[in-house]
Design a protein around this motif. Structure first.
Motif, mmCIF file in Angstrom:
data_model
loop_
_atom_site.group_PDB
_atom_site.id
_atom_site.type_symbol
_atom_site.label_atom_id
_atom_site.label_comp_id
_atom_site.label_asym_id
_atom_site.label_seq_id
_atom_site.Cartn_x
_atom_site.Cartn_y
_atom_site.Cartn_z
ATOM 1 N N GLY A 6 0.817 -1.207 0.000
ATOM 2 C CA GLY A 6 0.000 0.000 0.000
ATOM 3 C C GLY A 6 0.850 1.257 0.000
ATOM 4 O O GLY A 6 0.616 2.188 -0.779
ATOM 5 N N TYR A 7 1.863 1.280 0.866
ATOM 6 C CA TYR A 7 2.733 2.458 0.927
ATOM 7 C C TYR A 7 3.535 2.639 -0.366
ATOM 8 O O TYR A 7 3.750 3.764 -0.820
ATOM 9 C CB TYR A 7 3.673 2.376 2.130
ATOM 10 N N LEU A 8 3.960 1.537 -0.967
ATOM 11 C CA LEU A 8 4.668 1.642 -2.255
ATOM 12 C C LEU A 8 3.764 2.251 -3.323
ATOM 13 O O LEU A 8 4.200 3.095 -4.114
ATOM 14 C CB LEU A 8 5.178 0.265 -2.698
ATOM 15 N N ASN A 9 2.502 1.833 -3.354
ATOM 16 C CA ASN A 9 1.570 2.390 -4.333
ATOM 17 C C ASN A 9 1.311 3.874 -4.087
ATOM 18 O O ASN A 9 1.244 4.657 -5.033
ATOM 19 C CB ASN A 9 0.255 1.610 -4.319
ATOM 20 N N ILE A 10 1.165 4.262 -2.825
ATOM 21 C CA ILE A 10 0.978 5.678 -2.511
ATOM 22 C C ILE A 10 2.217 6.456 -2.960
ATOM 23 O O ILE A 10 2.109 7.544 -3.534
ATOM 24 C CB ILE A 10 0.709 5.881 -0.999
ATOM 25 N N GLY A 11 3.392 5.895 -2.721
ATOM 26 C CA GLY A 11 4.633 6.534 -3.174
ATOM 27 C C GLY A 11 4.692 6.679 -4.682
ATOM 28 O O GLY A 11 5.115 7.716 -5.200
ATOM 29 N N ILE A 12 4.265 5.650 -5.398
ATOM 30 C CA ILE A 12 4.239 5.711 -6.866
ATOM 31 C C ILE A 12 3.251 6.787 -7.318
ATOM 32 O O ILE A 12 3.527 7.542 -8.255
ATOM 33 C CB ILE A 12 3.887 4.324 -7.459
ATOM 34 N N ALA A 13 2.106 6.884 -6.648
ATOM 35 C CA ALA A 13 1.114 7.907 -6.998
ATOM 36 C C ALA A 13 1.696 9.305 -6.782
ATOM 37 O O ALA A 13 1.557 10.187 -7.638
ATOM 38 C CB ALA A 13 -0.153 7.722 -6.170
ATOM 39 N N ILE A 14 2.367 9.519 -5.658
ATOM 40 C CA ILE A 14 2.979 10.830 -5.387
ATOM 41 C C ILE A 14 4.057 11.141 -6.412
ATOM 42 O O ILE A 14 4.165 12.279 -6.885
ATOM 43 C CB ILE A 14 3.529 10.859 -3.942
ATOM 44 N N THR A 15 4.831 10.127 -6.777
ATOM 45 C CA THR A 15 5.864 10.316 -7.805
ATOM 46 C C THR A 15 5.247 10.757 -9.129
ATOM 47 O O THR A 15 5.796 11.618 -9.821
ATOM 48 C CB THR A 15 6.672 9.017 -7.983
ATOM 49 N N HIS A 16 4.115 10.179 -9.482
ATOM 50 C CA HIS A 16 3.425 10.583 -10.711
ATOM 51 C C HIS A 16 2.962 12.043 -10.632
ATOM 52 O O HIS A 16 3.031 12.774 -11.620
ATOM 53 C CB HIS A 16 2.233 9.663 -11.002
ATOM 54 N N LEU A 17 2.476 12.443 -9.467
ATOM 55 C CA LEU A 17 2.070 13.851 -9.307
ATOM 56 C C LEU A 17 3.253 14.793 -9.466
ATOM 57 O O LEU A 17 3.153 15.831 -10.133
ATOM 58 C CB LEU A 17 1.415 14.063 -7.941
ATOM 59 N N ILE A 18 4.366 14.446 -8.856
ATOM 60 C CA ILE A 18 5.568 15.269 -8.979
ATOM 61 C C ILE A 18 6.046 15.305 -10.430
ATOM 62 O O ILE A 18 6.481 16.344 -10.930
ATOM 63 C CB ILE A 18 6.671 14.749 -8.032
ATOM 64 N N ALA A 19 5.931 14.169 -11.120
ATOM 65 C CA ALA A 19 6.380 14.076 -12.509
ATOM 66 C C ALA A 19 5.605 15.000 -13.438
ATOM 67 O O ALA A 19 6.103 15.364 -14.510
ATOM 68 C CB ALA A 19 6.273 12.638 -13.001
ATOM 69 N N LEU A 20 4.413 15.406 -13.045
ATOM 70 C CA LEU A 20 3.628 16.315 -13.883
ATOM 71 C C LEU A 20 4.375 17.618 -14.169
ATOM 72 O O LEU A 20 4.170 18.241 -15.206
ATOM 73 C CB LEU A 20 2.282 16.629 -13.219
ATOM 74 N N PHE A 21 5.247 18.025 -13.251
ATOM 75 C CA PHE A 21 5.990 19.267 -13.437
ATOM 76 C C PHE A 21 7.079 19.140 -14.502
ATOM 77 O O PHE A 21 7.528 20.147 -15.053
ATOM 78 C CB PHE A 21 6.594 19.732 -12.113
ATOM 79 N N TRP A 22 7.533 17.929 -14.777
ATOM 80 C CA TRP A 22 8.557 17.672 -15.790
ATOM 81 C C TRP A 22 8.076 16.589 -16.748
ATOM 82 O O TRP A 22 8.840 15.718 -17.159
ATOM 83 C CB TRP A 22 9.852 17.222 -15.117
ATOM 84 N N ILE A 23 6.833 16.676 -17.131
ATOM 85 C CA ILE A 23 6.169 15.562 -17.821
ATOM 86 C C ILE A 23 6.854 15.173 -19.134
ATOM 87 O O ILE A 23 6.999 13.989 -19.426
ATOM 88 C CB ILE A 23 4.665 15.870 -18.023
ATOM 89 N N GLU A 24 7.309 16.141 -19.913
ATOM 90 C CA GLU A 24 7.938 15.803 -21.188
ATOM 91 C C GLU A 24 9.254 15.057 -20.981
ATOM 92 O O GLU A 24 9.550 14.105 -21.705
ATOM 93 C CB GLU A 24 8.147 17.064 -22.019
ATOM 94 N N LYS A 25 10.032 15.468 -19.983
ATOM 95 C CA LYS A 25 11.291 14.776 -19.682
ATOM 96 C C LYS A 25 11.025 13.355 -19.187
ATOM 97 O O LYS A 25 11.731 12.417 -19.558
ATOM 98 C CB LYS A 25 12.093 15.550 -18.651
ATOM 99 N N VAL A 26 10.018 13.206 -18.345
ATOM 100 C CA VAL A 26 9.677 11.888 -17.812
ATOM 101 C C VAL A 26 9.212 10.971 -18.936
ATOM 102 O O VAL A 26 9.616 9.808 -19.010
ATOM 103 C CB VAL A 26 8.605 12.004 -16.702
ATOM 104 N N PHE A 27 8.374 11.477 -19.821
ATOM 105 C CA PHE A 27 7.920 10.677 -20.959
ATOM 106 C C PHE A 27 9.105 10.235 -21.814
ATOM 107 O O PHE A 27 9.143 9.114 -22.307
ATOM 108 C CB PHE A 27 6.916 11.451 -21.818
ATOM 109 N N ARG A 28 10.081 11.114 -21.990
ATOM 110 C CA ARG A 28 11.263 10.795 -22.784
ATOM 111 C C ARG A 28 12.062 9.675 -22.108
ATOM 112 O O ARG A 28 12.515 8.739 -22.772
ATOM 113 C CB ARG A 28 12.137 12.042 -22.966
ATOM 114 N N VAL A 29 12.230 9.762 -20.797
ATOM 115 C CA VAL A 29 12.978 8.745 -20.056
ATOM 116 C C VAL A 29 12.337 7.366 -20.220
ATOM 117 O O VAL A 29 13.030 6.364 -20.386
ATOM 118 C CB VAL A 29 13.074 9.127 -18.558
ATOM 119 N N PHE A 30 11.015 7.313 -20.195
ATOM 120 C CA PHE A 30 10.315 6.041 -20.296
ATOM 121 C C PHE A 30 9.992 5.647 -21.735
ATOM 122 O O PHE A 30 9.336 4.629 -21.965
ATOM 123 C CB PHE A 30 9.050 6.054 -19.434
ATOM 124 N N GLY A 31 10.431 6.450 -22.693
ATOM 125 C CA GLY A 31 10.275 6.092 -24.094
ATOM 126 C C GLY A 31 8.869 6.208 -24.640
ATOM 127 O O GLY A 31 8.532 5.562 -25.629
#
Length: 133
Positions: A6-31
């Motif tokens: 549960g905590y890992l999933n909450i962490g992944i969700a928070i990471t996704h929210l933070i990634a919104l600020f650098w969304i194009e770079k994150v998309f590039r990293v994940f291809g």
């Protein structure tokens, strides 16, 4: 196990929210930058909305893990939810492990997904086996 999942999933969700600020770079990293660029041609908000939807799914998965781990109130269809989440993670993780082996790259996300799937699966087995006895 369920609390950790549960905590890992909450962490992944928070990471996704933070990634919104650098969304194009994150998309590039994940291809997935080209696919998201295509979607943004339809409407600029689609990549952001898709990321928010994925964030919501991870957050709900986290709540189910915490609920099953007795950290959060009991959610509906808890037993089914836990094993469904385990199945989704295991399917995703194991398929990525095979895909990575065939294409010669390290399956970081596949390992993480498989680990979380096992946390939910074995945590669920332990929880509901103990209740039967």
């Amino acid at each position: 196990m369920l609390k950790l999942g549960g905590y890992l999933n909450i962490g992944i969700a928070i990471t996704h929210l933070i990634a919104l600020f650098w969304i194009e770079k994150v998309f590039r990293v994940f291809g997935i930058d080209e696919k998201m660029a295509e979607l943004s041609q339809i409407h600029f908000s689609i990549p952001y909305v898709a990321t928010l939807l994925v964030t919501t799914v991870f957050f709900v998965f986290g709540l189910y893990g915490l609920s099953a781990g007795n950290t959060f109130k009991k959610l509906p269809f808890l037993k089914i939810g836990v094993f469904l989440i385990a199945g989704i993670y295991l399917l995703r993780g194991i398929s990525e492990l095979f895909f990575s082996m065939l294409n010669g790259f390290f399956p970081t996300m596949g390992i993480l997904a498989t680990l979380i799937g096992f946390l939910y699966f074995f945590g669920g087995l332990k929880k509901w086996k103990m209740k039967r006895e």
